[in-house]
Design an enzyme around this catalytic site. Structure first.
Site: not given
Length: 482
Positions: A13-15, A78, A130, A132, A185, A188-189, A192-193, A455
């Site tokens: 696929a693309v990646m 995945a 990473s 894209g 990774k 990292h994401n 990114e968020y 507690h």
């Protein structure tokens, strides 16, 4: 078939396709395999002049095309599909061969797969990639995990196709054993968020409080990108804000539905941080903000709730406000990155990975989505002080946060006053204040827990664990002694 390929890629696929092209452009002979043969043919027909490709039609033929020790990159969905592909190829490989999973797998799955394949003598390198689809072709940031022996074989190939940092270093390095690469990774994401949420909040403040139009905000962002906020995400934000919709003539940002989607890595980061007991509120707020944006029915039902309706600031005040937003954005960004590094340290300690925090910053300086100029400063900070407990303890970053405080607080107050939601910016400030507070109200929380659930609690003035008999004579008893 003659074993001529230095590396193979299955899943085109693309990646996967772009990674295969990147390897070929870098001088590698690349074996190609895909469940649907048409994709293999299309790649060779369209891009065969870019390098030396060896198309194959079966898993057995694909493996036979690879030189020993074989290196093959798996780029499939995945979860179950990855397990199925690994099982198929593991039966065809020999001890010493290397399988690379370049997808966004959960690091716990990677740990399981690495252990199972290790028993069969096969190296498994769960690898974060990473950048894209463009990065896959032109040079991504690459975060391989797995054994050091696997990286000896794999490293030169990955470093050949990785992005190059400003100093020329390849943005690829061995992160650590088993799931370390996919863990890093994932974080990292998560960062990114948080970064994207903070930028979105800055845009919202400039539009609703400063009264700036999208094209004007784009110019502000371009100015920021020439300074300490220099980063890929700031750069592309300016480009998005100048884009006009061809059908309506409106700013493109005004025709896009305000419902942000997510693929799960941000959520994994927050869930894992909870398991590790590491506070990452910047990432959590970003994940929840995306989730809230998607609850359109809930938002519509609450749209009539009362709130402030302040007018945009006068022109003379708007420019000063934009300067304050820059300071608040920068400070909040530093906080979110610091939380990410705190989590990487905690994960490394929990799983015995020995991750070099400076090296992580080094390979994120180019190729990846969160690449930014100040990552070189983060790299230097951890390189000079390997035992630094948090990035916020670095003297230079601490000084900058101190200098941004006034503007940061004014922006948080202005967002509340104008009714503009800034969970990222305001939450980062709350985190900062929580760290620097001499005493937190958690003392009251712990007393409450002791009252209703026995507690126990600790005291400030002496060692030990205690309980107060709240339902009786309220005497204090020590509970950590026989």
């Amino acid at each position: 078939m003659t074993a001529s390929a230095q590396i193979g890629v299955t899943g085109l696929a693309v990646m996967g396709r772009n990674l295969a092209r990147n390897f070929a452009r870098g001088g590698c002979t690349v074996a190609l395999h895909n469940r649907t043969e048409a994709r293999t043919r299309e790649l060779v027909e369209e891009f065969g002049d870019e390098g030396d490709f060896v198309p194959t039609t079966s898993a057995r033929e694909f493996v036979a095309a690879l030189r020993r020790p074989r290196c093959l990159v798996v780029m499939v969905k995945a979860g179950g599909p990855t397990d199925a592909v690994l099982e198929e190829f593991a039966g065809l490989l020999e001890p010493g061969d290397v399988i690379v999973d370049g997808g966004n797998a959960h690091f716990a799955d990677t740990r399981r797969r690495e252990a199972a394949l290790r028993e069969r003598g096969i190296h498994f390198a769960g690898t974060g990639i990473s950048g894209g689809e463009e990065g896959a072709l032109l040079g991504p940031s690459i975060m391989p995990g797995g054994s050091a022996e696997a990286y000896e074989v794999l490293g030169p190939l990955l470093e050949r196709i990785a992005a190059r940092a400003p100093d020329g270093a390849p943005c690829a390095a061995h992160i650590g054993p088993d799931g370390a690469g996919h863990f890093v990774k994932m974080v990292h994401n998560g960062i990114e968020y948080a970064d994207m949420q903070l930028i979105a909040e800055a845009y919202d403040l400039l539009r609703k409080v400063a009264g700036r139009r999208p094209a004007e905000i784009a110019e502000i962002f371009r100015g920021w990108n020439r300074g300490r906020l220099d980063s890929y995400l700031i750069e592309i934000t300016a480009q998005v804000l100048t884009h006009t919709d061809a059908d309506t003539g409106l700013p493109f940002v005004d025709v896009v539905a305000d419902r942000a989607e997510q693929k799960g890595t941000g959520r994994w980061t927050v869930q894992t941080a909870l398991d590790l007991g590491v506070p990452v509120p910047g990432i959590a707020q970003a994940v929840f903000a995306r989730s809230q944006s998607g609850h359109t029915g809930l938002r519509q039902a609450a749209a009539a709730l009362p709130g402030p309706g302040a007018e945009p600031l006068p022109e003379a005040e708007a420019d000063r406000f934009a300067e304050q937003v820059e300071q608040a954005l920068y400070a909040s960004k530093v906080i979110s990155y610091a939380q990410g590094w705190d989590m990487i340290r905690a994960g490394s300690e929990e799983f015995g990975w020995g991750i070099d925090l400076s090296r992580v910053a080094a390979i994120w300086r180019a190729g990846c989505i969160i690449r930014a100029a100040f990552l070189d400063r983060i790299r230097a900070s951890f390189a000079e002080r390997p035992g630094l407990p948090t990035l916020l303890a670095d003297p230079e970053f601490a000084r900058e946060l101190g200098g941004a405080q006034g503007a940061w607080r004014r922006i948080a107050a202005a967002s509340a006053r104008h009714g503009v939601p800034t969970p990222g910016i305001s939450g980062a400030l709350a985190y900062y204040d929580g760290l620097r507070a001499e005493h937190l109200p958690a003392a009251l929380t712990q007393a409450q827990r002791d009252y209703f659930g026995a507690h126990t609690y600790r005291r400030r003035d002496r060692e030990g664990t205690f309980h107060t008999r709240w339902g009786g004579d309220r005497a204090e008893v020590r509970t950590d002694q026989g």
